[in-house]
Scaffold this motif. Structure first.
Motif, PDB file in Angstrom:
ATOM      1  N   GLU A   3       0.841  -1.189   0.000  1.00  0.00           N
ATOM      2  CA  GLU A   3       0.000   0.000   0.000  1.00  0.00           C
ATOM      3  C   GLU A   3       0.878   1.242   0.000  1.00  0.00           C
ATOM      4  OE1 GLU A   3      -3.738  -1.591   2.692  1.00  0.00           O
ATOM      5  OE2 GLU A   3      -2.147  -0.452   3.658  1.00  0.00           O
ATOM      6  N   ILE A   4       0.347   2.307  -0.609  1.00  0.00           N
ATOM      7  CA  ILE A   4       1.023   3.598  -0.518  1.00  0.00           C
ATOM      8  C   ILE A   4       0.045   4.590   0.091  1.00  0.00           C
ATOM      9  CG2 ILE A   4       2.663   3.247  -2.396  1.00  0.00           C
ATOM     10  CD1 ILE A   4       0.845   4.966  -4.166  1.00  0.00           C
ATOM     11  N   ALA A  19      -2.886  12.695  -7.947  1.00  0.00           N
ATOM     12  CA  ALA A  19      -2.092  11.704  -8.677  1.00  0.00           C
ATOM     13  C   ALA A  19      -0.869  11.338  -7.860  1.00  0.00           C
ATOM     14  CB  ALA A  19      -1.678  12.250 -10.035  1.00  0.00           C
ATOM     15  N   VAL A  20      -0.513  10.056  -7.888  1.00  0.00           N
ATOM     16  CA  VAL A  20       0.677   9.566  -7.205  1.00  0.00           C
ATOM     17  C   VAL A  20       1.377   8.563  -8.120  1.00  0.00           C
ATOM     18  CG1 VAL A  20      -0.255   9.897  -4.884  1.00  0.00           C
ATOM     19  CG2 VAL A  20      -0.560   7.701  -6.028  1.00  0.00           C
ATOM     20  N   ALA A  21       2.620   8.275  -7.780  1.00  0.00           N
ATOM     21  CA  ALA A  21       3.366   7.276  -8.540  1.00  0.00           C
ATOM     22  C   ALA A  21       3.827   6.183  -7.594  1.00  0.00           C
ATOM     23  CB  ALA A  21       4.571   7.910  -9.224  1.00  0.00           C
ATOM     24  N   SER A  22       3.814   4.969  -8.109  1.00  0.00           N
ATOM     25  CA  SER A  22       4.354   3.821  -7.382  1.00  0.00           C
ATOM     26  C   SER A  22       5.242   3.074  -8.363  1.00  0.00           C
ATOM     27  CB  SER A  22       3.224   2.922  -6.881  1.00  0.00           C
ATOM     28  OG  SER A  22       3.752   1.778  -6.252  1.00  0.00           O
ATOM     29  N   GLY A  23       6.526   3.356  -8.302  1.00  0.00           N
ATOM     30  CA  GLY A  23       7.444   2.791  -9.286  1.00  0.00           C
ATOM     31  C   GLY A  23       7.099   3.319 -10.670  1.00  0.00           C
ATOM     32  N   VAL A 103      -1.193  -1.244  -4.328  1.00  0.00           N
ATOM     33  CA  VAL A 103      -0.478  -1.199  -5.604  1.00  0.00           C
ATOM     34  C   VAL A 103       0.138  -2.546  -5.917  1.00  0.00           C
ATOM     35  CG1 VAL A 103       0.011   1.265  -5.469  1.00  0.00           C
ATOM     36  CG2 VAL A 103       1.611  -0.348  -4.462  1.00  0.00           C
ATOM     37  N   PRO A 104       0.355  -2.833  -7.201  1.00  0.00           N
ATOM     38  CA  PRO A 104       0.979  -4.112  -7.564  1.00  0.00           C
ATOM     39  C   PRO A 104       2.429  -4.151  -7.128  1.00  0.00           C
ATOM     40  CG  PRO A 104       0.637  -2.740  -9.505  1.00  0.00           C
ATOM     41  CD  PRO A 104       0.016  -2.018  -8.352  1.00  0.00           C
TER      42      PRO A 104
END
Length: 105
Positions: A3-4, A19-23, A103-104
């Protein structure tokens, strides 16, 4: 699934977008009348940022700012051309007052 943390809930009031980024994955979080939805922040037509488009919170629809394709933020379904492929959806919740997205790996 990891989770983020996105932001405190009060920073994402109804009708707003974050908006956010995960990798490598960009995620748009949409507050539609108090219901939170998270989709891939990438138009399936040309990779434009959906979070930068117009968000019609009453209809749960976001409009890609590049070519006007519409997406349902609840399902990720492409509603209008030129997009025809859906975008990924993500589970979003509020934990201790913070908006959290799964998130994956």
């Amino acid at each position: 699934m990891p989770e983020i943390e996105v932001c405190p809930l009060e920073e994402l009031p109804p009708g707003s977008v974050r908006a956010v980024a995960s990798g490598e994955v960009r995620i748009g979080i949409f507050n539609a009348g108090g219901e939170l939805h998270a989709i891939e922040d990438r138009c399936s037509h040309d990779d434009g940022s959906l979070a930068e488009g117009d968000f019609e919170a009453d209809e749960c629809v976001v409009v890609c700012p590049r070519h006007g394709a519409e997406f349902d933020v609840r399902t990720g379904e492409a509603l209008t051309l030129p997009a025809y492929l859906p975008v990924s959806t993500f589970r979003v919740s509020v934990v201790d007052g913070l908006v959290v997205v799964e998130v994956p790996d």
